[in-house]
Scaffold this motif. Sequence first.
Motif, mmCIF file in Angstrom:
data_model
loop_
_atom_site.group_PDB
_atom_site.id
_atom_site.type_symbol
_atom_site.label_atom_id
_atom_site.label_comp_id
_atom_site.label_asym_id
_atom_site.label_seq_id
_atom_site.Cartn_x
_atom_site.Cartn_y
_atom_site.Cartn_z
ATOM 1 N N ARG A 96 0.695 -1.199 -0.090
ATOM 2 C CA ARG A 96 0.108 0.172 -0.006
ATOM 3 C C ARG A 96 0.898 1.489 0.120
ATOM 4 N N TRP A 97 1.936 1.093 0.675
ATOM 5 C CA TRP A 97 2.695 2.308 0.943
ATOM 6 C C TRP A 97 3.550 2.635 -0.477
ATOM 7 N N VAL A 98 4.026 1.611 -1.143
ATOM 8 C CA VAL A 98 4.816 1.588 -2.197
ATOM 9 C C VAL A 98 3.823 2.280 -3.464
ATOM 10 N N ARG A 99 2.681 1.673 -3.513
ATOM 11 C CA ARG A 99 1.630 2.181 -4.429
ATOM 12 C C ARG A 99 1.057 3.398 -4.279
ATOM 13 N N GLY A 100 1.020 3.977 -2.870
ATOM 14 C CA GLY A 100 0.660 5.362 -2.540
ATOM 15 C C GLY A 100 1.644 6.433 -2.965
ATOM 16 N N VAL A 101 2.855 6.169 -2.804
ATOM 17 C CA VAL A 101 3.702 7.090 -3.283
ATOM 18 C C VAL A 101 3.982 7.237 -4.759
ATOM 19 N N ALA A 102 3.656 6.022 -5.376
ATOM 20 C CA ALA A 102 3.757 6.070 -6.898
ATOM 21 C C ALA A 102 2.691 6.852 -7.595
ATOM 22 N N ARG A 103 1.309 6.698 -6.743
ATOM 23 C CA ARG A 103 0.193 7.233 -7.147
ATOM 24 C C ARG A 103 0.328 8.816 -7.248
ATOM 25 N N VAL A 104 0.869 9.272 -6.171
ATOM 26 C CA VAL A 104 1.158 10.904 -6.017
ATOM 27 C C VAL A 104 2.584 11.353 -7.058
ATOM 28 N N GLY A 105 3.103 10.484 -7.818
ATOM 29 C CA GLY A 105 4.260 10.883 -8.649
ATOM 30 C C GLY A 105 5.566 10.894 -7.968
ATOM 31 N N GLU A 106 5.795 10.195 -6.984
ATOM 32 C CA GLU A 106 7.053 10.371 -6.249
ATOM 33 C C GLU A 106 7.251 8.694 -5.953
ATOM 34 N N PRO A 107 7.594 7.745 -6.822
ATOM 35 C CA PRO A 107 7.798 6.671 -6.515
ATOM 36 C C PRO A 107 9.138 6.298 -5.932
ATOM 37 N N TRP A 108 9.153 5.174 -5.150
ATOM 38 C CA TRP A 108 10.350 4.780 -4.371
ATOM 39 C C TRP A 108 11.256 4.013 -5.476
ATOM 40 N N THR A 109 12.478 4.316 -5.593
ATOM 41 C CA THR A 109 13.531 3.876 -6.740
ATOM 42 C C THR A 109 14.533 3.279 -6.117
ATOM 43 N N PHE A 110 14.935 3.343 -4.977
ATOM 44 C CA PHE A 110 16.238 2.982 -4.355
ATOM 45 C C PHE A 110 16.040 2.481 -3.023
ATOM 46 N N GLY A 111 16.604 1.465 -2.640
ATOM 47 C CA GLY A 111 16.587 0.763 -1.539
ATOM 48 C C GLY A 111 17.849 -0.097 -1.356
ATOM 49 N N LEU A 112 18.264 -0.303 -0.135
ATOM 50 C CA LEU A 112 19.468 -1.441 0.255
ATOM 51 C C LEU A 112 18.816 -2.425 1.147
ATOM 52 N N LEU A 113 19.573 -3.692 1.112
ATOM 53 C CA LEU A 113 19.337 -4.474 2.080
ATOM 54 C C LEU A 113 20.061 -3.907 3.537
ATOM 55 N N PRO A 114 19.579 -4.297 4.540
ATOM 56 C CA PRO A 114 20.243 -3.791 5.798
ATOM 57 C C PRO A 114 21.809 -4.317 5.868
ATOM 58 N N GLU A 115 22.092 -5.533 5.341
ATOM 59 C CA GLU A 115 23.326 -6.144 5.375
ATOM 60 C C GLU A 115 24.351 -5.673 4.350
ATOM 61 N N GLU A 116 23.880 -4.825 3.295
ATOM 62 C CA GLU A 116 24.565 -4.026 2.296
ATOM 63 C C GLU A 116 25.041 -2.799 2.775
ATOM 64 N N ALA A 117 24.226 -2.210 4.051
ATOM 65 C CA ALA A 117 24.423 -0.817 4.257
ATOM 66 C C ALA A 117 25.983 -0.454 4.636
ATOM 67 N N THR A 118 26.596 -1.296 5.503
ATOM 68 C CA THR A 118 27.887 -1.351 5.891
ATOM 69 C C THR A 118 28.847 -0.891 4.801
ATOM 70 N N GLY A 119 28.950 -2.009 3.765
ATOM 71 C CA GLY A 119 29.724 -1.855 2.497
ATOM 72 C C GLY A 119 29.095 -0.674 1.853
ATOM 73 N N PHE A 120 28.070 -0.334 1.477
ATOM 74 C CA PHE A 120 27.713 0.714 0.683
ATOM 75 C C PHE A 120 28.201 1.824 1.114
ATOM 76 N N LEU A 121 27.888 2.219 2.377
ATOM 77 C CA LEU A 121 28.600 3.269 3.091
ATOM 78 C C LEU A 121 29.937 3.434 3.004
ATOM 79 N N ALA A 122 30.682 2.293 3.368
ATOM 80 C CA ALA A 122 32.159 2.366 3.244
ATOM 81 C C ALA A 122 32.708 2.693 2.121
#
Length: 295
Positions: free
Chosen positions: A224-250
Amino acid sequence: MEGRSSFTAETVALQRAFESARPPGRRLFSDPYAAEFLRPGLRILASAARVCPLRGLAVGLYDVVAGPGPRPSAVARTKAIDDEIEHAIGAGGQCVLLGAGFDMRAHRLRALAACPVFEVDHPATQAAKRAVVDRLDLRREPLTYVPVDFEVDDLAGALRRAGFDTAVPAVFVWEGVTNYLTREAVAATLETVRGLAAAGSRLVLTYVDRRALVEPSPFPEARRWVRGVARVGEPWTFGLLPEEATGFLAEHGMRLRADTSTYDAGRKWFTGRRERGSRLYRIAVADVVGPVVAR
Ligand SMILES: C[S@@+](CC[C@H](N)C(=O)[O-])C[C@H]1O[C@@H](n2cnc3c(N)ncnc32)[C@H](O)[C@@H]1O
């Protein structure tokens, strides 16, 4: 969002207005300006929430439409980031609100009262914010508005021209924004922060768990959340898995200190309340380590 102020920024203002309408002692923060950013229909909801017998109805109605995740998640992340800023901002420091939207921390947090604040945002949202700040005649020095589109503009140049001091430690806050950007814009912004930040600087950012972006998602509130933001023209386009966060930020010169979901953050504060944050929405705190030094 092309050329218009962000509707999701207005949504967060409504969520903060709801929380601020709770009685002192029973709210996690107070943002007395939040309702000023709302269009008339939403302002009626925020006003209703200030009337005790109507509060449950107004907030309940909102949660029925938006689903159970967004409002408690925004409340928990606001509280967590308020606390992080209060804790991290040092005497003589500076603060950069990246994608500031209608966040009024520059005006409401005591820790920022004497601190230079730079509000960076998409030009359309920032223009809408400035119109309200001017209408309310809110003055606060030093506060500098820096209009930037993270997808195309030169953030480093804009911040330098605005007077950002690369010799002074800063707290960078990037709340509720990465999920609306391309991976390239997220990476480029992190590189800019890495390049500008003096030793001792910190970044607080939120991201969504990448598994929220797929269907079926393991998070019941995601669809519902993802569809809601897409409906108002601001879709979610980026995410990370929590286990990726350390490496991505590093990869971008950041050392992760903490990473928690708004569900876990909220558990501390929602005692005696039925709502919870969301396991898909995460708050990360990192030290900006800076450029990799070649040996
Ligand atoms: C959900 S709002 C969050 C606002 C604010 N940080 C808060 O928590 O209240 C998303 C914000 O991201 C900004 N944004 C989205 N895409 C952007 C872009 N390409 N460049 C700059 N800002 C952007 C919007 O203008 C908006 O202010």
